[in-house]
Design an enzyme around this catalytic site. Structure first.
Site, PDB file in Angstrom:
ATOM      1  N   SER A   1      -1.768  -4.417  -6.864  1.00  0.00           N
ATOM      2  CA  SER A   1      -0.617  -3.433  -6.779  1.00  0.00           C
ATOM      3  C   SER A   1      -0.122  -2.908  -5.695  1.00  0.00           C
ATOM      4  CB  SER A   1      -0.813  -2.240  -7.897  1.00  0.00           C
ATOM      5  OG  SER A   1       0.570  -1.778  -8.341  1.00  0.00           O
TER       6      SER A   1
ATOM      7  N   ASP B   1       6.596  -1.882  -4.381  1.00  0.00           N
ATOM      8  CA  ASP B   1       5.476  -1.955  -4.169  1.00  0.00           C
ATOM      9  C   ASP B   1       4.914  -3.488  -4.327  1.00  0.00           C
ATOM     10  OD1 ASP B   1       5.149  -2.347  -6.697  1.00  0.00           O
ATOM     11  OD2 ASP B   1       3.257  -1.417  -6.971  1.00  0.00           O
TER      12      ASP B   1
ATOM     13  N   ASP C   1       3.396  -5.629  -6.020  1.00  0.00           N
ATOM     14  CA  ASP C   1       3.511  -6.612  -6.997  1.00  0.00           C
ATOM     15  C   ASP C   1       4.950  -6.079  -7.613  1.00  0.00           C
ATOM     16  OD1 ASP C   1       2.588  -4.147  -8.385  1.00  0.00           O
ATOM     17  OD2 ASP C   1       1.799  -5.133 -10.038  1.00  0.00           O
TER      18      ASP C   1
END
Length: 450
Positions: free
Chosen positions: A102, A243, A245
């Site tokens: 992430s 961000d 992902d």
């Protein structure tokens, strides 16, 4: 029971170090594959990743494990997490996997698992998979004729682009808007600019040249200052920061002011409430969301349901209470009319739709409430349980007494890093800072004493 591998959002850690090694990734593939065996049909897994260098290692290890368990693997390549959640359903797969840490730096990585319904796995299923990781599973693996196959799937970007566009009314156009999109050198570096351009916007893409080690590096939703500078430089109407992902988003208005997840939820909830589309009479947020959001929802005669940090907990409450808007201050926004998990791009599209309908600047549309002064600080720990020591407990009790029911104190260990997070909020900023510093000092003293 404390988990050895799974945290608040799948398995995450430093790449090529426990638990993010190729060996464990292969075992995860084996165990998850066996856990989702159902009937005699050819079992299928969709596997996506972000742009981290270590994604190659983890991807190949997972493929080996899944094939050993008799599952066919559809390789999606770099693609947003919400796209994996969508494709696991549209491709009728038994399980979906996203390789990503992430918003973390490139040297971390993680494994997120989705069930056939597109939702992240429950604690119960994660526990079943975890139990298999420390015991031999070879006896249950597929025989030679039942091994799985792996293949790259073409057109997955186009599928997600069309899906995202369909979340807006067919008549909606973004023509006339100049938008800067910060792709965080991550999974959405192709699809996000494409969606915005195909909807008619003038698009300026930044941080859209991933090289394996620059994901989230001074960019994206956790570092929006560069986006704010670019918005000012090109005189854009709005900036969108995703961000690594693309499951979270923050917005930057035309003045460079950052609009966080709380404001985004407030905007969407109010818009949908007026349109009669908001379900369940409220919104789900976490303990970290600002008290200002709670007051704003109360003024609208709507409820704010608070849950533990983690978009999985948000989604669980949404499903249990029949709500269709939820999220986190950090920018995870879950709109269950469209997605089963946080989708930064889809949330941004809803914000853009509000701006187009109201025909006013982002600065006027997006700020729905004045945030209550809030301060969050982290203490890095090397182990132990400092929150259970008497001095820390005493400091926490004293801090809560000083807030006197007019503010909030939230203290929690990070689920992804060796940190303890201390957050306080109240109308008096000096009190907030004093309370946080006192608790931080007590934790640091306890850590040093240990």
């Amino acid at each position: 029971m404390a988990k050895k591998y799974f945290g608040t959002d799948g398995i995450r850690g430093r790449a090529n170090r426990f638990p993010m090694t190729g060996e464990i990734a292969m075992k995860v593939g084996m165990a998850a594959g066996l856990a989702f065996q159902n009937g005699s049909h050819r079992h299928r897994v969709v596997l996506g990743k972000d742009t981290r260098l270590s994604g190659y290692m983890i991807e190949n290890a997972l493929v080996s494990g899944f094939c050993a368990a008799g599952m066919d693997v559809f390789l999606l390549g770099p693609i947003p997490t919400p796209a994996v959640a969508m494709l696991v359903r549209s491709l009728r797969a038994d399980i979906g996997v996203m390789i990503s840490a992430s918003h973390n730096p490139y040297y971390d990585n993680g494994i997120k698992l989705f069930g056939p319904d597109g939702y992240k796995l429950s604690d119960k299923i994660e526990g079943r998979i975890e139990a298999m990781l420390d015991r031999e599973v070879e006896l249950a693996l597929a025989d030679n004729g039942g091994l799985g196959r792996a293949k790259r799937v073409d057109g997955v970007h186009d599928r997600y682009i069309e899906f995202a566009k369909r979340t807006l009314p067919r008549s909606m156009s973004l023509s006339g808007l100049r938008i800067v999109v910060d792709c965080a050198n991550g999974a959405a570096y192709k699809v996000a600019p494409a969606v915005l351009w195909e909807l008619g916007a003038e698009v300026v893409a930044i941080n859209d040249e991933p090289n394996g080690v620059n994901i989230n590096e001074d960019c994206g939703s956790t570092h929006p200052l560069g986006l704010a500078k670019k918005v000012h430089e090109v005189r854009a109407d709005i900036g969108i920061a995703l961000d690594g992902d693309a499951d979270r988003v923050v917005i930057v208005d035309e003045n460079g002011t950052v609009i966080d997840g709380d404001q985004i939820m407030a905007l969407i909830a109010q818009s949908w409430h007026k349109a009669g589309k908001l379900q369940g009479g409220g919104v789900v947020a976490t303990v970290m969301s600002n008290l200002g959001l709670e007051r704003f929802m109360s003024d609208l005669k709507l409820d704010l349901h608070r849950v533990k940090v983690g978009d999985r907990h948000v989604v669980e409450r949404m499903r249990a209470n029949g709500l269709n808007v939820g999220g986190e201050q950090s920018g995870h926004v879950v709109l269950s009319d469209f997605s089963t998990t946080g989708d930064g791009l889809v949330a941004a599209l809803q914000v853009l739709a509000c701006i187009k309908r109201e025909n006013r600047p982002a600065s006027e549309v997006c700020k729905k409430f004045e945030p209550v002064p809030q301060l969050l600080k982290n203490v890095r720990i090397a182990g132990g349980k400092p929150l259970e020591t008497a001095p820390v407990k005493s400091a926490i009790a004293e801090a809560e007494a000083r807030l006197g029911g007019k503010g909030r104190l939230v203290i929690r260990p990070s689920g992804t890093e060796p940190l303890i997070r201390v957050m306080a909020e109240a109308d008096d900023p000096a009190l907030v800072e004093s309370v946080v510093d006192d608790v931080i000092s007590a934790i640091a003293d306890s850590k040093n004493a240990a």
